[in-house]
Design a protein around this motif. Structure first.
Motif, PDB file in Angstrom:
ATOM      1  N   GLY A  57     -44.255   6.900  12.946  1.00 22.66           N
ATOM      2  CA  GLY A  57     -43.551   6.551  12.399  1.00 22.66           C
ATOM      3  C   GLY A  57     -42.109   7.451  12.492  1.00 22.66           C
ATOM      4  N   GLU A 117     -50.360  -0.867  20.791  1.00 26.81           N
ATOM      5  CA  GLU A 117     -49.975   0.103  21.123  1.00 26.81           C
ATOM      6  C   GLU A 117     -49.792   0.416  22.287  1.00 26.81           C
ATOM      7  N   THR A 154     -45.420  -1.290  18.378  1.00 28.62           N
ATOM      8  CA  THR A 154     -44.213  -1.754  17.007  1.00 28.62           C
ATOM      9  C   THR A 154     -45.763  -1.403  15.753  1.00 28.62           C
ATOM     10  N   CYS A 155     -45.403  -0.862  14.436  1.00 27.24           N
ATOM     11  CA  CYS A 155     -46.199  -1.371  13.677  1.00 27.24           C
ATOM     12  C   CYS A 155     -46.913  -2.844  13.262  1.00 27.24           C
ATOM     13  N   ARG A 156     -48.548  -2.498  13.541  1.00 26.10           N
ATOM     14  CA  ARG A 156     -49.013  -3.694  13.572  1.00 26.10           C
ATOM     15  C   ARG A 156     -49.476  -4.434  11.701  1.00 26.10           C
ATOM     16  N   SER A 189     -47.492  10.515   9.679  1.00 25.35           N
ATOM     17  CA  SER A 189     -48.344  11.367  10.369  1.00 25.35           C
ATOM     18  C   SER A 189     -49.176  10.564  11.641  1.00 25.35           C
ATOM     19  N   ASN A 220     -49.867   6.621  16.738  1.00 19.52           N
ATOM     20  CA  ASN A 220     -48.901   5.865  16.343  1.00 19.52           C
ATOM     21  C   ASN A 220     -48.051   6.939  15.202  1.00 19.52           C
ATOM     22  N   GLY A 266     -51.790  11.391  15.565  1.00 16.02           N
ATOM     23  CA  GLY A 266     -52.401  11.731  16.692  1.00 16.02           C
ATOM     24  C   GLY A 266     -53.635  12.300  15.843  1.00 16.02           C
ATOM     25  N   ARG A 267     -54.700  12.115  15.578  1.00 18.47           N
ATOM     26  CA  ARG A 267     -55.624  12.442  15.007  1.00 18.47           C
ATOM     27  C   ARG A 267     -56.428  13.141  15.037  1.00 18.47           C
ATOM     28  N   ASN A 298     -56.096   8.326   2.668  1.00 17.88           N
ATOM     29  CA  ASN A 298     -56.549   9.606   1.863  1.00 17.88           C
ATOM     30  C   ASN A 298     -57.083   9.349   1.066  1.00 17.88           C
ATOM     31  N   MET A 327     -51.750  18.412   8.911  1.00 13.08           N
ATOM     32  CA  MET A 327     -53.528  17.727   9.096  1.00 13.08           C
ATOM     33  C   MET A 327     -53.782  16.848   8.971  1.00 13.08           C
ATOM     34  N   ASP A 328     -54.606  16.171  10.020  1.00  9.42           N
ATOM     35  CA  ASP A 328     -55.380  14.760   9.181  1.00  9.42           C
ATOM     36  C   ASP A 328     -56.173  14.481   7.930  1.00  9.42           C
ATOM     37  N   THR A 329     -55.480  13.634   7.241  1.00  7.59           N
ATOM     38  CA  THR A 329     -55.913  13.741   6.141  1.00  7.59           C
ATOM     39  C   THR A 329     -57.385  13.201   6.537  1.00  7.59           C
ATOM     40  N   LYS A 377     -41.435   3.268  15.621  1.00  6.45           N
ATOM     41  CA  LYS A 377     -42.778   4.075  16.184  1.00  6.45           C
ATOM     42  C   LYS A 377     -43.335   4.515  16.724  1.00  6.45           C
ATOM     43  N   ASP A 428     -50.377  16.761   4.683  1.00 10.72           N
ATOM     44  CA  ASP A 428     -48.636  16.737   4.952  1.00 10.72           C
ATOM     45  C   ASP A 428     -47.856  17.494   5.191  1.00 10.72           C
TER      46      ASP A 428
HETATM   47  C1  PTT Z   1     -52.881   7.188  11.468  1.00 10.45           C
HETATM   48  C2  PTT Z   1     -54.377   7.646  10.079  1.00 10.45           C
HETATM   49  C3  PTT Z   1     -53.930   6.693   8.947  1.00 10.45           C
HETATM   50  S1  PTT Z   1     -54.270   5.490   8.679  1.00 10.45           S
HETATM   51  C4  PTT Z   1     -53.913   6.689   7.536  1.00 10.45           C
HETATM   52  S2  PTT Z   1     -53.560   6.141   6.237  1.00 10.45           S
HETATM   53  W1  PTT Z   1     -53.348   4.289   7.257  1.00 10.45           W
HETATM   54  C5  PTT Z   1     -53.947   8.287   7.747  1.00 10.45           C
HETATM   55  N1  PTT Z   1     -52.580   8.482   7.079  1.00 10.45           N
HETATM   56  C6  PTT Z   1     -52.487  10.360   7.306  1.00 10.45           C
HETATM   57  C7  PTT Z   1     -51.161  10.695   5.621  1.00 10.45           C
HETATM   58  O1  PTT Z   1     -50.449   9.908   5.248  1.00 10.45           O
HETATM   59  N2  PTT Z   1     -50.526  12.407   6.092  1.00 10.45           N
HETATM   60  C8  PTT Z   1     -51.824  12.727   6.548  1.00 10.45           C
HETATM   61  N3  PTT Z   1     -51.510  14.134   6.792  1.00 10.45           N
HETATM   62  N4  PTT Z   1     -52.566  12.595   7.113  1.00 10.45           N
HETATM   63  C9  PTT Z   1     -53.355  11.144   7.615  1.00 10.45           C
HETATM   64  N5  PTT Z   1     -53.913  10.202   8.624  1.00 10.45           N
HETATM   65  C10 PTT Z   1     -54.256   9.594   8.360  1.00 10.45           C
HETATM   66  O2  PTT Z   1     -53.711   9.134   9.842  1.00 10.45           O
HETATM   67  C11 PTT Z   1     -49.002   5.144   9.190  1.00 10.45           C
HETATM   68  C12 PTT Z   1     -49.360   3.494   9.188  1.00 10.45           C
HETATM   69  C13 PTT Z   1     -50.470   3.351   8.729  1.00 10.45           C
HETATM   70  S3  PTT Z   1     -51.659   4.302   6.860  1.00 10.45           S
HETATM   71  C14 PTT Z   1     -51.104   2.524   9.223  1.00 10.45           C
HETATM   72  S4  PTT Z   1     -53.417   2.069   8.745  1.00 10.45           S
HETATM   73  C15 PTT Z   1     -50.465   1.852  10.235  1.00 10.45           C
HETATM   74  N6  PTT Z   1     -51.217   2.943  11.837  1.00 10.45           N
HETATM   75  C16 PTT Z   1     -50.060   1.983  13.359  1.00 10.45           C
HETATM   76  C17 PTT Z   1     -51.186   2.337  13.965  1.00 10.45           C
HETATM   77  O3  PTT Z   1     -52.034   2.578  14.240  1.00 10.45           O
HETATM   78  N7  PTT Z   1     -50.274   1.319  15.008  1.00 10.45           N
HETATM   79  C18 PTT Z   1     -49.968   1.082  14.932  1.00 10.45           C
HETATM   80  N8  PTT Z   1     -49.476   0.353  16.267  1.00 10.45           N
HETATM   81  N9  PTT Z   1     -48.946   0.336  13.851  1.00 10.45           N
HETATM   82  C19 PTT Z   1     -49.436   1.169  12.650  1.00 10.45           C
HETATM   83  N10 PTT Z   1     -49.348   0.412  11.678  1.00 10.45           N
HETATM   84  C20 PTT Z   1     -49.672   1.179  10.514  1.00 10.45           C
HETATM   85  O4  PTT Z   1     -48.900   3.031  10.341  1.00 10.45           O
HETATM   86  P1  PTT Z   1     -52.844   7.470  13.589  1.00 10.45           P
HETATM   87  P2  PTT Z   1     -47.888   6.718   9.832  1.00 10.45           P
HETATM   88 MG1  PTT Z   1     -50.331   7.419  11.906  1.00 10.45          MG
HETATM   89  C21 PTT Z   1     -49.401  10.165   4.725  1.00 10.45           C
HETATM   90  O5  PTT Z   1     -51.216   8.032  13.250  1.00 10.45           O
HETATM   91  O6  PTT Z   1     -52.729   9.115  14.579  1.00 10.45           O
HETATM   92  O7  PTT Z   1     -53.063   6.523  14.517  1.00 10.45           O
HETATM   93  O8  PTT Z   1     -53.949   7.894  12.051  1.00 10.45           O
HETATM   94  O9  PTT Z   1     -48.661   6.650  11.521  1.00 10.45           O
HETATM   95  O10 PTT Z   1     -46.377   6.656  10.891  1.00 10.45           O
HETATM   96  O11 PTT Z   1     -48.073   7.678   9.238  1.00 10.45           O
HETATM   97  O12 PTT Z   1     -48.312   5.433  10.080  1.00 10.45           O
HETATM   98  O13 PTT Z   1     -53.892   3.295   5.803  1.00 10.45           O
END
Ligand code: PTT
Length: 612
Positions: A95, A480, A484-486, A186, A93, A188-189, A313, A341-343, A76, A337
């Motif tokens: 990946g 954060e 790493t992923c939570r 994706s 955050n 950095g919302r 999403n 853009m942020d979904t 991450k 994607d």
């Molecule tokens: C996160 C936010 C989330 S939170 C989702 S679904 W999630 C959306 N995913 C998107 C996407 O997909 N495509 C797109 N164009 N935009 C999107 N926007 C939305 O972005 C993500 C995973 C998920 S899936 C989550 S909860 C967890 N988030 C973590 C976090 O914040 N910190 C951490 N230490 N570990 C985490 N693990 C999980 O990672 P943002 P990613 Mg994203 C298709 O980053 O800005 O925080 O927005 O990063 O690599 O896609 O992983 O039900």
């Protein structure tokens, strides 16, 4: 110093120069990594009040001491900058293999400054201490979607590089453009993609060489054991089948599934877009590097193309828009994607536009459930090609202010960041979580909702506020900063103690809840100071959820009539401030700042507000 690479790479796009700097060990000790490094750098280095889209903004890419280690889900990267969507602190955050390559090269942080004269992408490589940074032309990539750009860059540099990049939305400064990796990650919302675009920076590509040094080689064994423990958790098999998408059925049951721009908490067609529907349609899964819990479920979209889905999403582009068809939802997801853009924000702005159109506040027609029109407007936003696209591309706060006071009543945001996919008519704790999240209304710092639904969702108690702070300390302070992923902890229940042991083995330093809480309090309070400095003032209104949840009760379902109570919410907010050591306006007290080692912010804050 073990655990950290000890190096910062600082790149100036304006002058095409770079330097490698040493990491100050006290930064590691007091802020751990990731978000901690990002906010300290932004506070120290940004001139107050800058335009986030100006060359003066800095884009931070930061890893942490557990990133990329052989432990569960460690690939991450934290991306941060002053946000063009909220004008406050922003991060996400994502990946990406870039995080792994940064660690191999011994980099804890890359700081990108200035603005390239022409569209550029960076290629970074190291041999030991020697770094090479190429400022390559991205003229032929500018305008391309993220999938095509990634393929092209891999053809040039090989498929074993790490990279992050932006799509057309980032180039055109859509305020909720994100940074994309691996065709579906994706992050950095709050507009981190627009910050990259404003710097004429299309991509960062990297190949790192070297080993990650840890304090105790036992880390490898603990890491393997932690992976085995993750995979042995009782709900691991179900997680692998549905990932976050099973939340659709849970949210429907709990009446928190955002529906028709958060007007209702239940959607009649939820089954068609739920976890079981995803499971039936799934053709593959995608994941971040070094992941044992792949969360990206890929299905065929309405045009037969592959698209990745997660819960957020589906809810934001499905029920929130009245679209009950998985393939159509997937198509909107694919647009997001590819365009970068942020979904969540896209779904929220489209839902806002549908409600505004219904109320006659918009000239342009866009109706609930009309997927073709939604796809067209999504492209209008990404390409900034119509008046409506330009209005919505600034996010719901700005768009609602332009449409007038009636529109601000249904603009679903906190501090300018659109709310993630949980309706809070009957969830005051989650409403407080959104309102006190350090980047605006994101769920990532505290997903209090499942806890509060079980414990008494109509209560406005101090216990809820204490639980919220504990969650923020774990999610914000640990995941954060170690970066790493939570998900192993939050989704299948891997015990926190694993992370404390891994931290000790990686760095040689102790970690426990008490230390974590102090560090997170420091980070949260510094982030709050940053918001106050950038806004020039502060009051409780910024920490308040959208008006709709207070004023317009749910009109159907088992919780018909439910809405938030104003006085109850304000009581909880006061407890929150008290527990964080902030005053009744939400401004950190002087003694709190001193106790946390943040006295250096006092002179600047005192030019903006009176400190207690
Ligand atoms: C996160 C936010 C989330 S939170 C989702 S679904 W999630 C959306 N995913 C998107 C996407 O997909 N495509 C797109 N164009 N935009 C999107 N926007 C939305 O972005 C993500 C995973 C998920 S899936 C989550 S909860 C967890 N988030 C973590 C976090 O914040 N910190 C951490 N230490 N570990 C985490 N693990 C999980 O990672 P943002 P990613 Mg994203 C298709 O980053 O800005 O925080 O927005 O990063 O690599 O896609 O992983 O039900």
């Amino acid at each position: 110093m073990f655990g950290w690479g000890g190096r910062i790479l600082r790149i100036d796009l304006s002058r095409k120069k770079f330097i490698v700097q040493q990491l100050d060990p006290s930064l590691a000790q007091n802020y751990i990594g990731g978000r901690g490094f990002a906010v300290k750098t932004l506070w120290d280095e940004l001139p107050p009040g800058i335009d986030p889209l100006s060359p003066l903004n800095k884009l931070i890419l930061a890893v942490g001491p557990l990133t990329a280690l052989p432990i569960p889900n460690s690939g991450k990267l934290l991306v941060a900058a002053k946000s063009p969507l909220t004008s406050g602190y922003g991060d996400g955050n994502v990946g990406t293999w870039l995080a792994v390559h940064m660690r191999k090269a011994g980099l804890d942080m890359i700081i990108i400054e200035g603005k390239a004269e022409r569209p550029t992408y960076l290629y970074i490589e190291n041999r030991g201490d020697e770094f090479r940074v190429d400022f390559n032309s991205a003229e032929d990539l500018w305008g391309l979607d993220t999938f095509t750009t990634e393929d092209k860059l891999k053809r040039v540099h090989g498929s074993d590089v790490g990279m992050v990049l932006i799509g057309p939305a980032g180039e055109r400064l859509v305020r909720f453009a994100t940074i994309v990796a691996q065709k579906g990650r994706s992050g950095g919302r709050p507009g981190m993609g627009a910050v990259m675009g404003s710097k004429n920076l299309k991509a960062v590509v990297m190949r790192g060489h070297g080993d990650i040094k840890v304090a105790d080689p036992v880390l490898r064994k603990i890491g393997v054991d932690a992976i085995v423990a993750t995979k042995s958790k009782p709900n691991y098999p179900f997680w692998m089948r549905q990932g976050t998408t099973s939340t659709v059925e849970w949210a429907q049951e709990a009446s928190v599934l955002p529906t028709y721009n958060y007007t209702e908490g239940q959607f009649d067609e939820y089954e068609k877009i739920g976890g079981f529907s995803v499971e039936r349609s799934k053709v593959m899964t995608r994941s971040c590097p070094q992941c044992v819990m792949a969360c990206g479920h890929v299905v065929k979209d309405a045009e037969g193309e592959l698209a990745e889905l997660d819960y957020e999403n589906i809810a934001m582009l499905g029920s929130n828009l009245g679209i009950g068809d998985l393939a159509k939802v997937a198509h909107l997801n694919r647009i997001a994607d590819m365009m970068g853009m942020d979904t969540i924000s896209l779904g929220s702005t489209l839902g806002f536009a549908m409600e505004a159109s219904e109320k006659g506040l918009l000239k342009e027609r866009i109706e609930w459930g009309d997927y073709k029109r939604a796809a067209e407007v999504a492209m209008d936003i990404a390409l900034q090609r119509t008046k409506l696209g330009r209005l919505l591309g600034r996010g719901v706060r700005a768009a609602s202010m332009e449409l007038g006071p009636e529109a601000t009543e249904f603009a679903m945001h906190v501090k300018g960041l659109e709310v993630s996919a949980y309706d809070c008519h009957a969830a005051p704790g989650m409403a407080l979580a959104f309102s006190t999240s350090p980047i605006g209304a994101h769920h990532k710092d505290a997903w209090l909702i499942s806890w509060e639904v079980q414990r008494g969702r109509f209560d406005y108690t101090r216990e809820k506020v204490e639980k919220l702070i504990e969650m923020q300390d774990i999610r914000g302070g640990l995941f954060e900063t170690i970066v790493t992923c939570r998900f192993p902890w939050v989704e299948v229940g891997l015990e926190l103690d694993w992370y404390f042991r891994l931290f000790k083995a990686a760095t040689g330093m102790d970690m426990n809840m008490e230390i974590l809480s102090t560090i997170n309090n420091r980070i949260y309070t510094l982030i709050r100071a940053f918001w106050i400095r950038e806004y020039g003032h502060w009051d409780r209104a910024y920490d308040t959820p959208p008006a709709k949840w207070f004023k317009r009760p749910l009109s159907k379902g088992p919780l018909k009539g439910a809405k938030l109570d104003h006085d109850g919410y304000q009581r909880m907010l006061s407890w929150y401030y008290e527990l964080r050591g902030w005053d009744e306006r939400g401004i950190p007290r002087k003694d709190t700042l001193r106790r946390l080692g943040l006295e250096f912010v006092i002179p600047q804050l005192e030019t903006k507000v009176n400190l207690n």
